[in-house]
Each structure stands twice: as structure tokens, then as C-alpha cells.
Write an enzyme that holds these catalytic residues in place. Structure first.
Site, mmCIF file in Angstrom:
data_model
loop_
_atom_site.group_PDB
_atom_site.id
_atom_site.type_symbol
_atom_site.label_atom_id
_atom_site.label_comp_id
_atom_site.label_asym_id
_atom_site.label_seq_id
_atom_site.Cartn_x
_atom_site.Cartn_y
_atom_site.Cartn_z
ATOM 1 N N ASP A 1 -94.230 8.132 22.451
ATOM 2 C CA ASP A 1 -94.048 8.857 21.195
ATOM 3 C C ASP A 1 -94.595 10.294 21.273
ATOM 4 O OD1 ASP A 1 -93.274 9.070 18.539
ATOM 5 O OD2 ASP A 1 -94.282 7.238 17.914
ATOM 6 N N GLU A 42 -89.462 11.836 21.221
ATOM 7 C CA GLU A 42 -89.976 13.071 20.594
ATOM 8 C C GLU A 42 -89.003 13.587 19.534
ATOM 9 O OE1 GLU A 42 -87.298 15.087 21.672
ATOM 10 O OE2 GLU A 42 -88.749 16.741 21.768
ATOM 11 N N GLY A 96 -85.996 14.336 19.230
ATOM 12 C CA GLY A 96 -84.992 15.379 19.439
ATOM 13 C C GLY A 96 -85.519 16.777 19.179
ATOM 14 N N ASP A 114 -87.039 9.453 12.422
ATOM 15 C CA ASP A 114 -87.004 7.994 12.211
ATOM 16 C C ASP A 114 -85.932 7.547 11.218
ATOM 17 O OD1 ASP A 114 -89.151 8.045 13.875
ATOM 18 O OD2 ASP A 114 -90.498 6.944 12.528
#
Ligand code: GLA
Length: 406
Positions: free
Chosen positions: A154, A187, A189, A209
Site C-alpha cells: 500500500d 498506490e 494510480g 478505493d
């Protein structure tokens, strides 16, 4: 003697060079088709523990998800203790995982599944657990020792870090640890990973998300949760960057998490058209037959998993009706009619009146030259050929997906 020493030195340099070169490479053989699995985040967030997850693993197998092709079982954020141990190693939360993470990984493997885990390129994960920044090689070795097959990585708490460098470092750490792991970049985009991550990982998130919403985004204060359609709209322009071993990832599935049947069906169909990684995110133990029939629709899954790995393109868009086209191997093609308007619409599509062309992949479908048979992938019926117009009423927020075969 001198000659021998020089020879050995040259050999050592060559070996070192070869080693360096190979360390910079991801495991190329992985994810030749989009990865399929289940991830804990969409339903459980950080409320995960061993009994819950072992139950989920059991249902994964008994429900038919494994037989349908789902393979990875991925723990998202929330599996760790708040602190590393005295040697700097990450520790599974002993309350949540009293038998430790190796035992849990062994359990997942014993059911014929592959095991995935989560961490973050920053100093802390998004939920505030220890991040990997500065511990890349140590964490990769620990995951390898547990038998991890998939790492989702992440992008929270990364102030001042260069994304390409951070993800490349972790990719090299995985290679150095020696265990093949799918590397899933997350990440959102932000730094256009489709332009640089092909050699770094197997998939990269292309947007922020997702949430359980079909049409409209949802403001969460500091960030915006994205709907199915708004994620869809961001994929068309980056389709040329995806292919076997390197996928655009429009985020995990929300099928079975509260949308209407037609919305779930459209969401799943569109993700299959996009050659998206299919990571289910519902509570498998409470899955209805309807949800199961969507997630295990083998006709749709075979569109997603087609060996060419070509992402669909938006061929037509007018008044809320869209036509998405995905070239398939063996000269087949999938065509998805989407009605994203708020009322039912009748389409009457004259195949012979158009040549469908994919300029990027240089394929043409000329229905005057060739007649194709049509199979409806939701009703599972053969419904005629392209010699006649295709006429059907599509409800609001629903799809018809056809597979065309010569
Ligand atoms: C980010 C990711 C999500 C999830 C959470 C966990 O928001 O994009 O998919 O992993 O973090 O905290």
C-alpha cells in the site's frame, strides 16, 4: 597461478553481475492471467482473526470458489501487532493469531490455496500498523519464511518517497528473498504505475478505493470512495498497459456486499471485460446462491482469464448505452452491452452495419465477411448469429454479455 586468480576474479564479477541483474527482476512467470482470490478488507477491515479466517478458508473451498478458479487468500491490513519485536521483525497480533502466521499460512496451503499478506511502503500502514519503510529486505525474508505467495503493498504514510523507487526496492527484496510472490502495487494510480511498473510487479491499482456503490462516489471527508462506474471510466485510456503478468487493477470486488443483483452482475461483468484481477471481498460464509452464481460464473471468468490478456475498450457510448469489446484468443470476442441510464433501454444492434476495430491490438471484426455465433453468458443460451440484428431490452444498471465465435 596468477592466471587462475584472475580467472576466478573475473568469474566472481560475472556471477555478481548476473546476480544483480536477476535481483532487479520480478518473478516473470507469475499471474499470466489476472490473479483470482479473496481479500479480507472490503467486509472486515481490521476486524480479522484466525477462527474467522479459517472458517473463510473452509468455505472458500466448500462453496465452489476454489473450483471456479479462485486461488489466493489474502489478509489485508490489521494482521500485525502495533510494534516490531526486538530484532525488528513484524509480529502477527497474538490475540488475533494465537498460533502465529506460519501456522495460518500452512492452513491455507493445506487446503490447496495460496497465501497473501499486506503491508505498506510507508512508515505505517493505512490503519496505523508498522509499515515496511526501511525494512524491505527483512520483511520480504520473513514473508518468504512464512510461505507467503502474494504481497499487496500500500501507499499510506509515504511523504517524500519516490513511488517507483519504493516499489522497485520492495520488488528487489522479494526477489532476494527467493520465494515467488505476486507483487500487488497499491498506490491508487497516483504516479501512473502503468507507465513504469511492468517490470516491478504483477498488478497495480489504477484508482482509489472502491465502495459498495454502483453509480455515485461517496465522500469520506479526506478522501472519496469510488463507485463501480467511476472506476470503469478511468480504465479505457490505460488498457494498452495491461497484459499477461502485468495488470491494471481497478480494485477488489464488492459483489455480495449490498448492491442490487443487476448492479453486482454488471460490476462482475465489467471487471471480467477489463481483464481485472478478481479479488472477492464478501463474507463467503454468508454468500447467497445469487452471489455465488455471479462470482462463479465460469463463462464470465473465462472471458477474464483469456490467454491474450487484452482489456476491453469502450467501442460505443450514447445516451447511457455503452458497448465494451474484449478481443479473445482463437478469433473470438466478448461484447458487453451496458445500460447505465436510469431507465430500461432497448437496443437493436445491426452487426453487419459496422466493423469493430481495436486499433491498439490490430484486430477487426467484420460481420459482413464473417458470421459469428452468439452465446449469452448470463442466460447461458446460444441466441443466434450476427447475421441478424441483436434486439433486447436491458434494465437500468444492467448488462448483456455475449461471446462471439466464428
Ligand atoms: C488502502 C487500500 C485498501 C486497503 C486499506 C487498508 O485504502 O487502498 O485496499 O488495503 O488501505 O488499510
Amino acid at each position: 597461478m596468477r592466471k587462475k586468480i584472475i580467472k576466478s576474479a573475473v568469474l566472481a564479477v560475472l556471477i555478481g553481475f548476473a546476480a544483480n541483474v536477476s535481483y532487479a527482476q520480478k518473478f516473470e512467470e507469475l499471474a499470466q492471467t489476472p490473479p483470482m482470490g479473496w481479500n479480507s478488507w472490503n467486509t472486515f477491515q481490521t476486524n480479522i482473526d484466525e477462527p474467522l479466517l479459517k472458517g473463510m478458508v473452509d468455505t472458500y473451498v466448500s462453496s465452489g470458489m476454489k473450483d471456479a478458479g479462485y486461488t489466493y487468500f489474502v489478509l489485508d491490513d490489521g494482521w500485525m501487532s502495533m510494534d516490531r519485536d526486538k530484532d525488528g521483525n513484524l509480529v502477527a497480533d497474538p490475540k488475533k493469531f494465537p498460533n502465529g502466521m506460519k501456522e495460518f499460512a500452512d492452513y491455507v496451503h493445506s487446503k490447496g490455496l495460496k497465501f497473501g499478506i499486506y503491508n505498506c511502503a510507508g512508515t505505517k500502514t493505512c490503519a496505523g500498523y508498522p509499515g515496511t519503510r526501511g525494512y524491505e529486505y527483512q520483511d520480504a525474508r520473513l514473508y518468504a519464511s512464512w510461505g507467503v505467495d502474494y504481497l499487496k503493498f500500500d501507499w499510506c504514510n509515504t511523504d517524500g518517497i519516490n513511488a517507483k523507487e519504493a516499489y522497485t526496492t520492495m520488488s528487489m527484496a522479494i526477489r532476494a528473498a527467493g520465494r515467488p510472490m505476486v507483487f500487488s502495487l497499491c498506490e491508487w494510480g497516483n504516479h501512473q504505475p502503468w507507465r513504469w511498473a511492468k517490470d516491478v510487479g504483477q498488478l497495480w491499482r489504477s484508482t482509489g478505493d472502491i465502495y459498495v456503490g454502483f453509480e455515485k462516489n461517496l465522500s469520506k471527508g479526506s478522501w472519496t470512495a469510488l463507485s463501480v462506474l467511476s472506476i470503469l471510466d478511468k480504465q479505457d485510456s490505460i488498457r494498452q498497459y495491461a497484459g499477461p503478468g502485468h495488470w491494471n487493477d481497478p480494485d477488489m470486488l464488492e459483489v455480495g456486499n449490498g448492491m442490487k443483483y443487476n448492479e453486482d452482475k454488471a460490476h462482475f461483468s465489467l471487471w471480467c471485460m477489463l481483464a481485472a484481477p478478481l479479488m472477492a471481498g464478501n463474507d463467503l460464509r454468508k454468500m447467497t446462491d445469487q452471489t455465488k452464481s455471479i462470482l462463479t460464473n465460469k463463462d464470465l471468468i473465462s472471458v477474464d482469464q483469456d490467454a491474450l490478456g487484452i482489456e476491453a475498450f469502450r467501442y460505443y457510448s450514447f445516451d447511457g448505452i455503452e458497448i465494451w469489446v474484449k478481443p479473445l484468443s482463437n478469433n473470438e470476442v466478448a461484447v458487453c452491452f451496458l445500460n447505465r441510464s436510469d431507465h430500461p433501454q432497448t437496443i437493436n444492434y445491426n452487426w453487419k452495419g459496422h466493423v469493430i476495430s481495436d486499433p491498439i491490438n490490430k484486430v477487426n471484426y467484420n460481420f459482413n465477411a464473417d458470421t459469428y455465433k452468439l452465446r449469452d453468458l448470463w442466460t447461458k443460451k446460444e441466441i443466434g448469429t450476427t447475421a441478424k440484428n441483436f434486439e433486447q431490452t436491458i434494465p437500468s444498471d444492467d448488462v448483456v454479455v455475449l461471446r462471439l465465435t466464428k
